[in-house]
Design an enzyme around this catalytic site. Structure first.
Site, PDB file in Angstrom:
ATOM      1  N   GLY A  95      32.211 -58.245 -18.647  1.00 59.03           N
ATOM      2  CA  GLY A  95      33.167 -59.331 -18.853  1.00 59.03           C
ATOM      3  C   GLY A  95      32.977 -60.108 -20.155  1.00 59.03           C
ATOM      4  O   GLY A  95      33.695 -61.077 -20.401  1.00 59.03           O
ATOM      5  N   ALA A  96      32.047 -59.681 -21.013  1.00 58.49           N
ATOM      6  CA  ALA A  96      31.781 -60.449 -22.243  1.00 58.49           C
ATOM      7  C   ALA A  96      32.955 -60.390 -23.221  1.00 58.49           C
ATOM      8  O   ALA A  96      33.116 -61.277 -24.068  1.00 58.49           O
ATOM      9  CB  ALA A  96      30.509 -59.922 -22.907  1.00 58.49           C
ATOM     10  N   ASP A 151      33.825 -49.321 -27.213  1.00 62.14           N
ATOM     11  CA  ASP A 151      33.547 -50.539 -26.424  1.00 62.14           C
ATOM     12  C   ASP A 151      32.246 -50.398 -25.632  1.00 62.14           C
ATOM     13  O   ASP A 151      32.048 -51.107 -24.646  1.00 62.14           O
ATOM     14  CB  ASP A 151      34.737 -50.929 -25.529  1.00 62.14           C
TER      15      ASP A 151
HETATM   16  N1  LIG Z   1      36.713 -64.039 -26.455  1.00 61.57           N
HETATM   17  C1  LIG Z   1      37.410 -64.189 -25.319  1.00 61.57           C
HETATM   18  N2  LIG Z   1      37.843 -65.388 -24.935  1.00 61.57           N
HETATM   19  C2  LIG Z   1      38.508 -65.537 -23.771  1.00 61.57           C
HETATM   20  N3  LIG Z   1      38.808 -64.521 -22.918  1.00 61.57           N
HETATM   21  C3  LIG Z   1      38.405 -63.315 -23.255  1.00 61.57           C
HETATM   22  C4  LIG Z   1      37.682 -63.072 -24.468  1.00 61.57           C
HETATM   23  N4  LIG Z   1      37.399 -61.749 -24.532  1.00 61.57           N
HETATM   24  C5  LIG Z   1      37.913 -61.190 -23.420  1.00 61.57           C
HETATM   25  N5  LIG Z   1      38.529 -62.125 -22.666  1.00 61.57           N
HETATM   26  C6  LIG Z   1      39.175 -61.897 -21.361  1.00 61.57           C
HETATM   27  O1  LIG Z   1      38.117 -61.648 -20.411  1.00 61.57           O
HETATM   28  C7  LIG Z   1      38.425 -60.547 -19.557  1.00 61.57           C
HETATM   29  C8  LIG Z   1      37.360 -59.466 -19.719  1.00 61.57           C
HETATM   30  O2  LIG Z   1      37.435 -58.928 -21.022  1.00 61.57           O
HETATM   31  P1  LIG Z   1      37.032 -57.408 -21.339  1.00 61.57           P
HETATM   32  O3  LIG Z   1      37.366 -57.148 -22.764  1.00 61.57           O
HETATM   33  O4  LIG Z   1      37.606 -56.488 -20.313  1.00 61.57           O
HETATM   34  O5  LIG Z   1      35.418 -57.470 -21.151  1.00 61.57           O
HETATM   35  P2  LIG Z   1      34.346 -56.303 -21.137  1.00 61.57           P
HETATM   36  O6  LIG Z   1      34.981 -55.087 -21.755  1.00 61.57           O
HETATM   37  O7  LIG Z   1      33.185 -56.811 -21.912  1.00 61.57           O
HETATM   38  O8  LIG Z   1      33.974 -56.102 -19.704  1.00 61.57           O
HETATM   39  C9  LIG Z   1      39.826 -60.091 -19.951  1.00 61.57           C
HETATM   40  O9  LIG Z   1      40.750 -60.687 -19.054  1.00 61.57           O
HETATM   41  C10 LIG Z   1      40.030 -60.628 -21.365  1.00 61.57           C
HETATM   42  O10 LIG Z   1      41.380 -60.928 -21.636  1.00 61.57           O
HETATM   43  N1  LIG Z   2      25.831 -49.205 -12.088  1.00 64.35           N
HETATM   44  C1  LIG Z   2      26.460 -49.211 -13.263  1.00 64.35           C
HETATM   45  N2  LIG Z   2      27.589 -49.926 -13.415  1.00 64.35           N
HETATM   46  C2  LIG Z   2      28.179 -49.920 -14.608  1.00 64.35           C
HETATM   47  C3  LIG Z   2      27.669 -49.186 -15.698  1.00 64.35           C
HETATM   48  N3  LIG Z   2      28.473 -49.374 -16.749  1.00 64.35           N
HETATM   49  C4  LIG Z   2      29.447 -50.157 -16.345  1.00 64.35           C
HETATM   50  N4  LIG Z   2      29.283 -50.500 -15.059  1.00 64.35           N
HETATM   51  C5  LIG Z   2      30.201 -51.326 -14.253  1.00 64.35           C
HETATM   52  C6  LIG Z   2      30.083 -52.781 -14.515  1.00 64.35           C
HETATM   53  C7  LIG Z   2      31.495 -53.259 -14.330  1.00 64.35           C
HETATM   54  O1  LIG Z   2      31.766 -53.477 -12.962  1.00 64.35           O
HETATM   55  C8  LIG Z   2      32.345 -52.065 -14.782  1.00 64.35           C
HETATM   56  C9  LIG Z   2      32.848 -52.178 -16.194  1.00 64.35           C
HETATM   57  O2  LIG Z   2      31.781 -52.475 -17.091  1.00 64.35           O
HETATM   58  P1  LIG Z   2      32.075 -53.338 -18.432  1.00 64.35           P
HETATM   59  O3  LIG Z   2      30.732 -53.564 -19.064  1.00 64.35           O
HETATM   60  O4  LIG Z   2      32.988 -52.501 -19.250  1.00 64.35           O
HETATM   61  O5  LIG Z   2      32.712 -54.595 -17.985  1.00 64.35           O
HETATM   62  O6  LIG Z   2      31.503 -50.949 -14.629  1.00 64.35           O
HETATM   63  C10 LIG Z   2      26.484 -48.439 -15.511  1.00 64.35           C
HETATM   64  O7  LIG Z   2      25.976 -47.756 -16.428  1.00 64.35           O
HETATM   65  N5  LIG Z   2      25.917 -48.481 -14.281  1.00 64.35           N
END
Ligand SMILES: Nc1ncnc2c1ncn2[C@@H]1O[C@H](COP(=O)(O)OP(=O)(O)O)[C@@H](O)[C@H]1O
Ligand SMILES: Nc1nc2c(ncn2[C@H]2C[C@H](O)[C@@H](COP(=O)(O)O)O2)c(=O)[nH]1
Length: 202
Positions: free
Chosen positions: A10-11, A80
């Site tokens: 979620g970053a 990503d």
């Molecule tokens: N810099 C930011 N500020 C506010 N919201 C963000 C930001 N980056 C992503 N989001 C929102 O947070 C949520 C998770 O982003 P995402 O890109 O899917 O995270 P990740 O790939 O790291 O899991 C999405 O709904 C996105 O629109």
């Molecule tokens: N057990 C694991 N879970 C993982 C791994 N890589 C991603 N994930 C999970 C975590 C989130 O629920 C979802 C998406 O990950 P994001 O980092 O893209 O938000 O998948 C893993 O290697 N092992």
């Protein structure tokens, strides 16, 4: 040019990878987590499904990143994730002989993959991560355990303290690049500066 974005769940990795790919005319290399059939089961019973979940991710990540060795990168690539992500999650979720076997596989495969020209590490406090996970709305992430996110964030911190490749660390809660505005231009400019410092231009 090969850029990887990393950081805990979620970053904002996918959001930033898409933005940078679009601004740099590069190819976005995005993980499709929904392809992993074990992931929803993992969230129901972490101990039972950790190994299957991890081996699926390991192989799919390896296959996707192997393409970077096999063909020229005309416009560049913005991924990503970093292959290291796999071992960060595995270190939290595996133990004993499963961890030993996993590590053997991981080490063998990681030797064959090129490091990025630049890695962007996104940090954000756990409450911000939880809010963004909620906003994203994936059903299987609904009951995300804050303690798991805290442990994951700490594992990321440990990993990037020892990271030996070009790195840009961003406080992702301080920049909203998810919508058009000055923060998008700011983050793109920061990445350009770091690439130029490391001898590459975007
Ligand atoms: N810099 C930011 N500020 C506010 N919201 C963000 C930001 N980056 C992503 N989001 C929102 O947070 C949520 C998770 O982003 P995402 O890109 O899917 O995270 P990740 O790939 O790291 O899991 C999405 O709904 C996105 O629109
Ligand atoms: N057990 C694991 N879970 C993982 C791994 N890589 C991603 N994930 C999970 C975590 C989130 O629920 C979802 C998406 O990950 P994001 O980092 O893209 O938000 O998948 C893993 O290697 N092992």
């Amino acid at each position: 040019m090969y850029i990887a974005i990393e950081g805990p769940i979620g970053a904002g990795k996918t959001t930033l990878a898409r933005l940078l790919a679009q601004r740099f005319g590069a190819e976005p290399l995005l993980e499709v987590v929904e392809e992993n059939p074990f992931l929803p089961l993992f969230y129901q019973d972490r101990k039972r499904y950790a190994f299957k979940t991890q081996v699926f991710f390991l192989l799919s990540r390896y296959r996707q990143l192997s393409r970077l060795r096999e063909r020229p990168l005309f416009g560049g690539v913005v991924a990503d994730y970093l292959f290291d992500k796999d071992a960060i999650f595995a270190s939290l979720n595996l133990e004993g002989p499963e961890w030993d076997l996993y590590l053997d596989l991981y080490r063998e495969l990681s030797l064959k993959l090129p490091p990025p020209d630049l890695t962007v590490y996104l940090r954000a406090p756990v409450p911000v991560l939880l809010e963004r996970i909620r906003k994203r709305g994936r059903p299987f992430e609904e009951g995300m355990d804050p303690a798991y996110l805290e442990a994951l964030s700490e594992a990321y911190e440990r990993h990037f303290t020892r990271y030996a490749h070009p790195l840009l660390v961003l406080e992702a809660d301080q920049l909203d690049y998810s919508q058009p505005g000055p923060d998008q231009d700011r983050v793109v400019a920061l990445v350009k500066t770091h690439l130029a410092q490391d001898g590459r231009t975007a």
